[in-house]
Design a protein around this motif. Sequence first.
Motif: not given
Length: 262
Positions: A15-37
Motif C-alpha cells: 500500500y505505502v509505495p502506491n498510496k499516491d497513485r492517481e488510479n488508486l482510492n482507498v475508502l475505509i468504513t464502507a460496507t459493500v451491499r452488492r455487485v450489480l450485473f
Amino acid sequence: MSGDSHRSYSTTAFYVPNKDRENLNVLITATVRRVLFTPEQSGNLIATSVEFEHGGKVYEVNAKQEIIVSAGTLGSPHILNLSGIGRRDVLEKAGIPLKLELPGVGENVQEHIMSQLSYDPSKPGRRYSTLCMAVNYLWSRGTIHSTSSDPKKMPEIDPHYFERDMVEELNPGPEVESDEQLTKWIRETFSTVWHTSSFCSMLPKDKGGDVDNNLKVYGITNLRVVNFSVVPLHVGTHTQSTVYGIAEQAADIIKGKFEAAV
C-alpha cells in the motif's frame, strides 16, 4: 525485513509505495451491499457496478473493466450471496433474488483448529506447562451463507466440526477416560486458528468450483475473487504467505503477464 531493519507486511510492502497513485482510492468504513450485473447475449452476466454504503448514504460506482471481490475469507461469499450468486435454496430463504445459480459458493469451508493440554507443576511456585495441539487437515467441510438481504447482518457460519468420529488416544487427564468424556473435553477446550479457507474454490464447476484458473467467477465475464477462499484444499502451514502469493499471481493474471508453469 526491509533493508533498514523494519518489519515488512502488506501495508508497507504494497500500500505505502502506491498510496499516491492517481488510479488508486482507498475508502475505509464502507460496507459493500452488492455487485450489480447486466446479462450478455452469450448467457453470461457482466458485472457493471458495486453498490456500497458510506456515512449513512448509499453509493454506486461503475466498473470500466473488472470488479474484484477481495473481502476476506468470511466477507467474500457474503458479498456474492448478497449479489444473487450462490445456492438457489439459500438465496430464496434469505429473500435475495437469484442472478446466477452457483452451488459451490459458501461451501467446502475448511479451517485449522487447536486444543491444549495443561499440566500441574511438580513443585510449589512453578509455572504450569501447556502443550498446544493443532490440526491442519480436517475431514469436516463447513458453510458460510447469507441469511438476509441486509448487508450489515453477518452471514451464518457453520464449520461442521466433529461430524466424524474422533481418532483414538487423546489424553487430557487421568480422569477423562471414556469416549464421551474425551469428546466433551475437546468440544469445551478447542479453538479455531482463524485460517478459514476454500468457500470460493478454484475447481471445475462440475466439482463444486466457483472460480476458474483465472480467478473469474463461473458465468460472469468480469468478476474475480482474489483471496484465500479460492484454495480448494487447505494448506498445512500459516496462511499469510499463501495469501500474498495468490495476490501476486492475481496481479499478473489481471495485467496479462502471468505465465503458467510447464
